[in-house]
Design a protein around this motif. Sequence first.
Motif, mmCIF file in Angstrom:
data_model
loop_
_atom_site.group_PDB
_atom_site.id
_atom_site.type_symbol
_atom_site.label_atom_id
_atom_site.label_comp_id
_atom_site.label_asym_id
_atom_site.label_seq_id
_atom_site.Cartn_x
_atom_site.Cartn_y
_atom_site.Cartn_z
ATOM 1 N N SER A 219 0.813 -1.219 0.000
ATOM 2 C CA SER A 219 0.000 0.000 0.000
ATOM 3 C C SER A 219 0.844 1.266 0.000
ATOM 4 O O SER A 219 0.306 2.375 -0.073
ATOM 5 C CB SER A 219 -0.929 0.014 1.216
ATOM 6 O OG SER A 219 -0.177 0.077 2.424
ATOM 7 N N ARG A 220 2.179 1.134 0.066
ATOM 8 C CA ARG A 220 3.061 2.300 0.106
ATOM 9 C C ARG A 220 3.446 2.703 -1.318
ATOM 10 O O ARG A 220 4.240 2.040 -1.994
ATOM 11 C CB ARG A 220 4.315 1.989 0.946
ATOM 12 C CG ARG A 220 4.019 1.535 2.369
ATOM 13 C CD ARG A 220 3.296 2.602 3.159
ATOM 14 N NE ARG A 220 4.127 3.765 3.382
ATOM 15 C CZ ARG A 220 4.784 4.000 4.512
ATOM 16 N NH1 ARG A 220 4.698 3.152 5.529
ATOM 17 N NH2 ARG A 220 5.499 5.086 4.645
ATOM 18 N N GLU A 221 2.886 3.799 -1.775
ATOM 19 C CA GLU A 221 3.046 4.242 -3.154
ATOM 20 C C GLU A 221 4.503 4.546 -3.501
ATOM 21 O O GLU A 221 4.958 4.261 -4.615
ATOM 22 C CB GLU A 221 2.185 5.491 -3.394
ATOM 23 C CG GLU A 221 2.200 6.006 -4.829
ATOM 24 C CD GLU A 221 1.501 5.072 -5.808
ATOM 25 O OE1 GLU A 221 1.764 5.203 -7.022
ATOM 26 O OE2 GLU A 221 0.708 4.213 -5.357
ATOM 27 N N GLU A 222 5.266 5.100 -2.566
ATOM 28 C CA GLU A 222 6.620 5.539 -2.877
ATOM 29 C C GLU A 222 7.599 4.385 -3.108
ATOM 30 O O GLU A 222 8.712 4.595 -3.613
ATOM 31 C CB GLU A 222 7.154 6.456 -1.761
ATOM 32 C CG GLU A 222 7.414 5.776 -0.418
ATOM 33 C CD GLU A 222 6.215 5.763 0.507
ATOM 34 O OE1 GLU A 222 6.397 5.939 1.725
ATOM 35 O OE2 GLU A 222 5.083 5.551 0.011
ATOM 36 N N ILE A 223 7.188 3.161 -2.772
ATOM 37 C CA ILE A 223 8.083 2.001 -2.964
ATOM 38 C C ILE A 223 7.418 0.929 -3.820
ATOM 39 O O ILE A 223 7.847 -0.224 -3.818
ATOM 40 C CB ILE A 223 8.497 1.392 -1.604
ATOM 41 C CG1 ILE A 223 7.257 1.058 -0.753
ATOM 42 C CG2 ILE A 223 9.453 2.308 -0.860
ATOM 43 C CD1 ILE A 223 7.543 0.206 0.449
ATOM 44 N N LYS A 224 6.392 1.281 -4.566
ATOM 45 C CA LYS A 224 5.603 0.275 -5.272
ATOM 46 C C LYS A 224 6.425 -0.551 -6.254
ATOM 47 O O LYS A 224 6.113 -1.716 -6.506
ATOM 48 C CB LYS A 224 4.434 0.931 -6.000
ATOM 49 C CG LYS A 224 4.833 1.882 -7.120
ATOM 50 C CD LYS A 224 3.605 2.469 -7.789
ATOM 51 C CE LYS A 224 3.994 3.365 -8.973
ATOM 52 N NZ LYS A 224 2.800 3.937 -9.622
ATOM 53 N N ASP A 225 7.518 0.025 -6.812
ATOM 54 C CA ASP A 225 8.310 -0.696 -7.792
ATOM 55 C C ASP A 225 9.386 -1.571 -7.160
ATOM 56 O O ASP A 225 10.113 -2.267 -7.869
ATOM 57 C CB ASP A 225 8.959 0.285 -8.769
ATOM 58 C CG ASP A 225 9.930 1.238 -8.095
ATOM 59 O OD1 ASP A 225 9.791 1.445 -6.869
ATOM 60 O OD2 ASP A 225 10.817 1.778 -8.779
ATOM 61 N N ARG A 226 9.510 -1.544 -5.837
ATOM 62 C CA ARG A 226 10.547 -2.348 -5.180
ATOM 63 C C ARG A 226 9.974 -3.325 -4.152
ATOM 64 O O ARG A 226 10.716 -4.014 -3.464
ATOM 65 C CB ARG A 226 11.595 -1.441 -4.526
ATOM 66 C CG ARG A 226 11.091 -0.555 -3.400
ATOM 67 C CD ARG A 226 12.183 0.372 -2.891
ATOM 68 N NE ARG A 226 12.574 1.346 -3.898
ATOM 69 C CZ ARG A 226 13.787 1.369 -4.478
ATOM 70 N NH1 ARG A 226 14.700 0.502 -4.131
ATOM 71 N NH2 ARG A 226 14.064 2.286 -5.372
ATOM 72 N N VAL A 227 8.631 -3.397 -4.057
ATOM 73 C CA VAL A 227 7.991 -4.318 -3.118
ATOM 74 C C VAL A 227 7.628 -5.621 -3.826
ATOM 75 O O VAL A 227 7.068 -5.616 -4.921
ATOM 76 C CB VAL A 227 6.731 -3.692 -2.500
ATOM 77 C CG1 VAL A 227 5.949 -4.727 -1.691
ATOM 78 C CG2 VAL A 227 7.101 -2.525 -1.602
ATOM 79 N N ILE A 228 7.956 -6.741 -3.181
ATOM 80 C CA ILE A 228 7.578 -8.076 -3.647
ATOM 81 C C ILE A 228 6.706 -8.692 -2.567
ATOM 82 O O ILE A 228 7.151 -8.881 -1.427
ATOM 83 C CB ILE A 228 8.818 -8.958 -3.885
ATOM 84 C CG1 ILE A 228 9.768 -8.293 -4.886
ATOM 85 C CG2 ILE A 228 8.400 -10.350 -4.367
ATOM 86 C CD1 ILE A 228 11.132 -8.973 -4.959
ATOM 87 N N ILE A 229 5.450 -8.991 -2.888
ATOM 88 C CA ILE A 229 4.521 -9.553 -1.919
ATOM 89 C C ILE A 229 4.464 -11.071 -2.078
ATOM 90 O O ILE A 229 4.248 -11.591 -3.171
ATOM 91 C CB ILE A 229 3.106 -8.964 -2.090
ATOM 92 C CG1 ILE A 229 3.117 -7.458 -1.846
ATOM 93 C CG2 ILE A 229 2.117 -9.646 -1.141
ATOM 94 C CD1 ILE A 229 3.461 -7.050 -0.434
ATOM 95 N N ILE A 230 4.687 -11.768 -0.981
ATOM 96 C CA ILE A 230 4.572 -13.228 -0.924
ATOM 97 C C ILE A 230 3.239 -13.579 -0.276
ATOM 98 O O ILE A 230 2.896 -13.043 0.787
ATOM 99 C CB ILE A 230 5.718 -13.848 -0.100
ATOM 100 C CG1 ILE A 230 7.080 -13.388 -0.614
ATOM 101 C CG2 ILE A 230 5.605 -15.372 -0.092
ATOM 102 C CD1 ILE A 230 7.403 -13.772 -2.032
ATOM 103 N N ASP A 231 2.483 -14.475 -0.918
ATOM 104 C CA ASP A 231 1.163 -14.813 -0.374
ATOM 105 C C ASP A 231 0.867 -16.290 -0.586
ATOM 106 O O ASP A 231 1.570 -16.972 -1.333
ATOM 107 C CB ASP A 231 0.088 -13.944 -1.025
ATOM 108 C CG ASP A 231 -0.894 -13.393 -0.010
ATOM 109 O OD1 ASP A 231 -1.187 -14.110 0.975
ATOM 110 O OD2 ASP A 231 -1.366 -12.259 -0.174
ATOM 111 N N CYS A 246 1.442 -17.195 -4.319
ATOM 112 C CA CYS A 246 1.681 -16.267 -5.415
ATOM 113 C C CYS A 246 2.743 -15.248 -5.020
ATOM 114 O O CYS A 246 2.967 -14.982 -3.839
ATOM 115 C CB CYS A 246 0.400 -15.555 -5.856
ATOM 116 S SG CYS A 246 -0.392 -14.533 -4.601
ATOM 117 N N LEU A 247 3.397 -14.745 -6.039
ATOM 118 C CA LEU A 247 4.376 -13.673 -5.901
ATOM 119 C C LEU A 247 3.867 -12.517 -6.735
ATOM 120 O O LEU A 247 3.541 -12.692 -7.917
ATOM 121 C CB LEU A 247 5.751 -14.138 -6.379
ATOM 122 C CG LEU A 247 6.924 -13.156 -6.297
ATOM 123 C CD1 LEU A 247 8.240 -13.925 -6.137
ATOM 124 C CD2 LEU A 247 7.004 -12.265 -7.530
ATOM 125 N N SER A 248 3.775 -11.333 -6.126
ATOM 126 C CA SER A 248 3.209 -10.172 -6.817
ATOM 127 C C SER A 248 4.129 -8.977 -6.665
ATOM 128 O O SER A 248 4.664 -8.726 -5.585
ATOM 129 C CB SER A 248 1.824 -9.829 -6.253
ATOM 130 O OG SER A 248 0.962 -10.961 -6.292
#
Length: 398
Positions: A219-231, A246-248
Amino acid sequence: MKVSNRVWNIEASPMRKLNPIVRELIQQGIKVYQLNIGQPDIKTPNAFLNAIQDFSDEIISYTPSEGIPELIKSIQNYYKMYNIHFNEDEILVTNGGSEALLYAFMGVCDIGDQVLIPEPFYSNYNTFAKLAGAEIVAIPTKIEDGFALPSFEKLDALINKKVKAILLTHPGNPTGKVYNQEEMQRIVKLALKHDLFIIADEVYREFVYDGISYNSFASREEIKDRVIIIDSVSKRYSACGARIGCLSSKNKQLMKQLLKVCQSRLSVPILEQIGATALFSTPKEYFYEIIEIYRKRRDIVYQSLKQMEGVICGKPQGAFYIIAKLPIDDCDTFAKWMLEKFRINNETLLLAPAKSFYSTQGMGNDEMRIAYILEEESLKRAMYILQEALKKYPGRKY
């Protein structure tokens, strides 16, 4: 001939390495309360099996390497409930959260690169890092202050040219820690300053207690291109055996390259993807009752531990684990002693030794992870067995 150092140096799972002893005890008619592993006893939603039973294709065929479109759309809609928006090409379906984590390490690290992780951490991170040829740099946290992150200055001092990412479980396994906004901001600041990826393992996203506000790193816009979400569906929907994760990420370059890795393993099983499609469509209201069940279980374990002489623990804010420092000489020895030597009315207990949740040598020797995944009366009984075992254990420290 000899096996490779790559596999030789991997440690056995602290959650599973005592399972052969447990199986033998069960065959002997001994009751073992197994609080060593995060296998929920909550019923999997009917939607999973119903969706599979409706499957009518005559061929069990390959699926797209990135996942079937229906599942990806269902994952997108799930994230929208949290005001998180991923495009179709920003989601890769994986064989459980474990494969997603391995791919994350592979995607951000070359041989010898490093990843910062607050310790104690999920022990398999050690395995994934070694398989990817990466190294873990521990961020020290303490049980006495609730495993809070250290100051920005202390975090910053851990950075060198080899560090490529920061990995956090949020909420935490094995700690139950939920990072607050100020702690998250420290990680964001660190990632921006040093151009790092943030790998956010958020498989316990729903399991947050006591009215604590939960915020995803996505949800942090300033780091959207460097976040990898594991679910994963494993814990959220009590579907550990489905092996769907999934990896997003909104980092297009990363996702394009990781798709090649997905192609190398061809595809994820189709029936499990169909079942998971239905699970990700589960209404948010489903979790209201589930969260209350786990909160009650947490309170039983936490209050029981607080009453035991010499035990130190904090109150978990999320997930369904608690780390407890016990008055023992060695957690591996204690866990094995309980199984082999200690009984109360033909019952005993299995916990997960915590030293394997650390990468720093010597840490966690007197700690155990407890998964509060059994119904309330079983947990009360298990805590009574632990209390009595601590009184009788020959290696008690004080």
